[in-house]
Design an enzyme around this catalytic site. Structure first.
Site, mmCIF file in Angstrom:
data_model
loop_
_atom_site.group_PDB
_atom_site.id
_atom_site.type_symbol
_atom_site.label_atom_id
_atom_site.label_comp_id
_atom_site.label_asym_id
_atom_site.label_seq_id
_atom_site.Cartn_x
_atom_site.Cartn_y
_atom_site.Cartn_z
ATOM 1 N N SER A 1 108.150 -60.413 29.637
ATOM 2 C CA SER A 1 108.455 -61.787 30.049
ATOM 3 C C SER A 1 109.413 -62.516 29.112
ATOM 4 C CB SER A 1 107.176 -62.610 30.148
ATOM 5 O OG SER A 1 106.589 -62.382 31.396
ATOM 6 N N VAL B 1 103.866 -59.629 27.903
ATOM 7 C CA VAL B 1 102.633 -58.822 27.875
ATOM 8 C C VAL B 1 102.714 -57.568 27.006
ATOM 9 C CG1 VAL B 1 101.580 -59.525 30.053
ATOM 10 C CG2 VAL B 1 103.282 -57.704 30.054
ATOM 11 N N TYR C 1 102.930 -69.966 28.928
ATOM 12 C CA TYR C 1 102.030 -69.974 30.091
ATOM 13 C C TYR C 1 101.038 -71.121 30.002
ATOM 14 C CZ TYR C 1 103.665 -65.160 29.572
ATOM 15 O OH TYR C 1 104.408 -64.055 29.361
ATOM 16 N N LYS D 1 112.683 -63.609 30.470
ATOM 17 C CA LYS D 1 112.848 -64.697 31.453
ATOM 18 C C LYS D 1 113.806 -65.808 31.014
ATOM 19 C CE LYS D 1 108.419 -63.575 33.610
ATOM 20 N NZ LYS D 1 106.978 -63.813 33.604
ATOM 21 N N TYR E 1 114.057 -57.601 38.623
ATOM 22 C CA TYR E 1 112.999 -58.227 37.811
ATOM 23 C C TYR E 1 112.254 -57.181 36.973
ATOM 24 C CZ TYR E 1 108.658 -60.430 36.449
ATOM 25 O OH TYR E 1 107.600 -60.871 35.707
HETATM 26 N N1 GLN Z 1 106.543 -57.381 33.837
HETATM 27 C C1 GLN Z 1 105.437 -58.251 33.589
HETATM 28 C C2 GLN Z 1 104.837 -58.756 34.909
HETATM 29 O O1 GLN Z 1 105.568 -59.219 35.747
HETATM 30 C C3 GLN Z 1 105.865 -59.396 32.753
HETATM 31 C C4 GLN Z 1 104.772 -60.381 32.544
HETATM 32 C C5 GLN Z 1 104.667 -60.889 31.194
HETATM 33 O O2 GLN Z 1 105.242 -60.358 30.246
HETATM 34 N N2 GLN Z 1 103.904 -61.931 31.013
HETATM 35 O O3 GLN Z 1 103.665 -58.670 35.122
#
Ligand code: GLN
Length: 616
Positions: A75, A270, A252, A78, A200
């Protein structure tokens, strides 16, 4: 593409390296949290791994622990994709598709901003998928190439995708698929959702180490300029928008607490990566794969929390004291121009010294420091009619500082107040000239130096007092060095004098030459200069009625300085040999001149001592 310089990856010693090493050892004991396994490939991470890197605006790196572990960015991709969407389509278009409000929900929640028919923000999965849909305008391969290329330019070296992690998420990413199809249903994204999800999942699978991510974070923090390659990847308006959303939504459903505790724009993923930005200064990246219940790296959060606390980096507390911009303030009583003045001139100047004030500025000027300067100028203008802002030590001026500074001449004091900006460093002059012209205050730059402004002020005072010469050549009887001699003795000296005229800039005396004559200025101003490195420095100046080169009468040695005509100059010159003959024949002339010389030397020494006292 230019890549990291070799030394950037070597573990050079620095205060920060030591600090980071200690932090890694201390926080290695923090073993709570779980590795994310919902993307099976992420479950293979080593829970012990723990690395930190910092990239600074001037392109240096500090690193600790397993900073070089290559991990998927997840993430943390992003914000960069959001920046690219802003760059390509502009903020208005992007805002119609994705907002900037925190959700307070998990990163992969399926809530959407239905009132506005858009995703809540680009830092959660739904908003990131919308962002990817804006950027997935080509074939899958070309979308991938331009995304990897963008990330590589941000990192300053070539990056690539971890195909296993990509395949793993592609196979299991049903929740993200659900979000995409739901958004397709309400027209938030355009077909083809599979193409969008391909981009993505790929952006989440780009491999980075902590140094890469720190450099990427630093690029966001330094107005889009990559710290190592110097490439301007994003415009400053873009990075400001990206950092704003990172600040409110980057962590988040922990975002509010994060802002409260740490107070820096940040983004986590994550895989266990977190990046934080110290705007204007550096990017920091931490890797440790165990996550808390929200999905943020446990150690990563703690590192950022400590770092922000230990160095006072919280956005709401790290303001710089604006008072530091004022170095010193002095009047013309405390500091005189380099012009030597006669005793009556000095008395007149003494009486009006408070009418001139110089304010020496230092450091970077921005809104707060410039606002202090404006106040200081206003305070100085309560007594002084001439106020000089001396910019010699100013490092930089941002747009706000330029605006405020350029308004000072027109607004401070009353109709009789004159404000000048002097000693402007060459690199700042064009912008300052423009800003002053826009305020109709171009004449604030009349004097290049504070010295020139001070000398002009003194001349004006003396002129008003009727002391400054009429323009007629000064007669020898009026010369300071001949004061106290009888008319008959003056006549003897007149017989020995020859007159010389000099054009502006002409050298009258050259340092190092044998001293065969001394001079009395009859008209104009003569500058006394010495070489300093490549240039010359004016150390003194003499005007009508004052002597130069007179030390030759005492020691007969070589010239210690140059004498240069400042404008058209008329001088009376006396040969040392001839003067010595006169001294022998007329002992009274000798003793009067010697006494005058001693008085003028002691006056000068006293004045010099006083001035030294004002330079704390
Ligand atoms: N690729 C992960 C997902 O879409 C990214 C999420 C994350 O890093 N919080 O679930």
């Amino acid at each position: 593409m230019k890549s990291f310089p070799e030394e950037a990856f070597s573990t050079g010693h620095s205060v920060l390296n030591t600090y980071l090493d200690a932090l890694v050892s201390e926080l290695a004991g923090l073993e709570t949290g779980e590795i994310a396994t919902y993307i099976p490939q992420l479950g293979l991470a080593d829970p012990k791994d723990f690395g930190i890197a910092i990239a600074t605006a001037d392109g240096r790196f500090c690193k600790a622990g397993n900073w070089d572990r290559m991990v998927t960015i997840q993430s943390v991709s992003k914000p960069f994709m959001y920046g690219e969407a802003l760059r390509r389509f502009g903020r208005d278009t992007v805002l119609t598709k994705v907002g900037v409000e925190p959700t307070g929900e998990r990163f992969n929640s399926i809530v959407l901003d239905e009132a506005n028919n858009r995703a809540f923000n680009p830092m959660v999965n739904s908003g990131a998928i919308v962002t990817a849909s804006l950027l997935a305008q080509d074939t899958a391969a070309r979308n991938e190439t331009s995304m990897v290329d963008l990330f590589s330019r941000l990192a300053g070296r070539r990056l690539s995708i971890d195909e296993d992690v990509f395949a793993s998420e592609h196979e299991t990413g049903h929740r993200n698929r659900a979000i995409a199809w739901l958004m397709l249903n309400s027209g938030m994204i355009e077909p083809d959702p599979d193409l969008v999800l391909d981009l993505y999942f790929k952006q989440c699978s780009v491999l980075v180490n902590c140094a890469d991510l720190a450099a990427m974070a630093c690029t966001l923090g330094t107005f889009g300029r990559q710290p190592v390659t110097g490439e301007q990847v994003f415009a400053p308006e873009v990075t400001r928008d990206v950092l704003s959303v990172m600040t409110t939504c980057g962590m988040y459903d922990y975002a509010g607490q994060w802002l409260y505790d740490v107070g820096l724009p940040a983004k986590s993923g994550v895989s266990g990566m977190i990046m934080a930005v110290i705007p204007g200064h550096m990017g920091i990246a931490v890797y440790s794969p165990k996550l808390d219940t929200v999905g943020n790296s446990v150690r990563g959060i703690e590192v950022c929390r400590r770092f922000a606390r230990d160095f006072g980096l919280h956005a709401c507390t790290n303001a710089v004291d604006p008072g530091g911009a004022i170095r010193r303030v002095y009047s013309a009583r405390e500091v005189r121009s380099l012009r030597q003045r006669t005793a009556p001139e000095r008395r007149a100047l003494e009486a009006s010294g408070e009418s001139f004030a110089a304010v020496e500025l230092t450091g970077p000027l921005h809104f707060a420091t410039a606002e202090r300067v404006a106040n200081e100028a206003a305070v100085a203008a309560q007594l002084a009619r001439t106020v000089v802002l001396d910019l010699r030590r100013v490092e930089s001026m941002d747009a706000a500082a330029l605006d405020i500074l350029s308004r000072i001449p027109g607004t401070v004091g009353d109709d009789t107040t004159r404000v000048y900006l002097a000693e402007t460093p060459e690199r700042l002059l064009p912008a300052l000239t423009d800003a002053l012209a826009a305020q109709d205050a171009a004449d604030a730059l009349t004097y290049a130096t504070t010295e020139a402004a001070l000398e002009a002020f003194e001349d004006a005072v003396l002129e008003t007092a009727g002391i400054l010469g009429t323009g007629d050549a000064m007669r020898l009887s009026e010369a300071e060095i001949f004061k106290g001699l009888s008319p008959d003795e003056i006549a003897v000296l007149e017989g020995a004098a020859s007159s010389f005229s000099y054009d502006p800039g002409a050298t009258i005396v050259t340092r190092g030459d044998a001293a065969l004559a001394f001079y009395v200025v009859a008209r104009g101003v003569v500058s006394i200069t010495i070489p300093v490195g490549e240039t010359t420095r004016r150390i003194s100046a003499v005007g009508p009625g004052q002597a130069f080169g007179e030390l030759a009468m005492l020691d007969g040695g070589a010239r210690s300085a140059n004498a240069v005509a400042s404008g058209p100059v008329l001088c009376h010159a006396f040969s040392i040999e001839q003067i010595k003959e006169i001294f022998e024949a007329r002992p009274n002339i000798h003793s009067v001149i010697l006494a005058n010389l001693v008085r003028s030397l002691s006056d000068r020494l006293r004045a010099a001592n006083e001035q030294i006292g004002t330079f704390e």
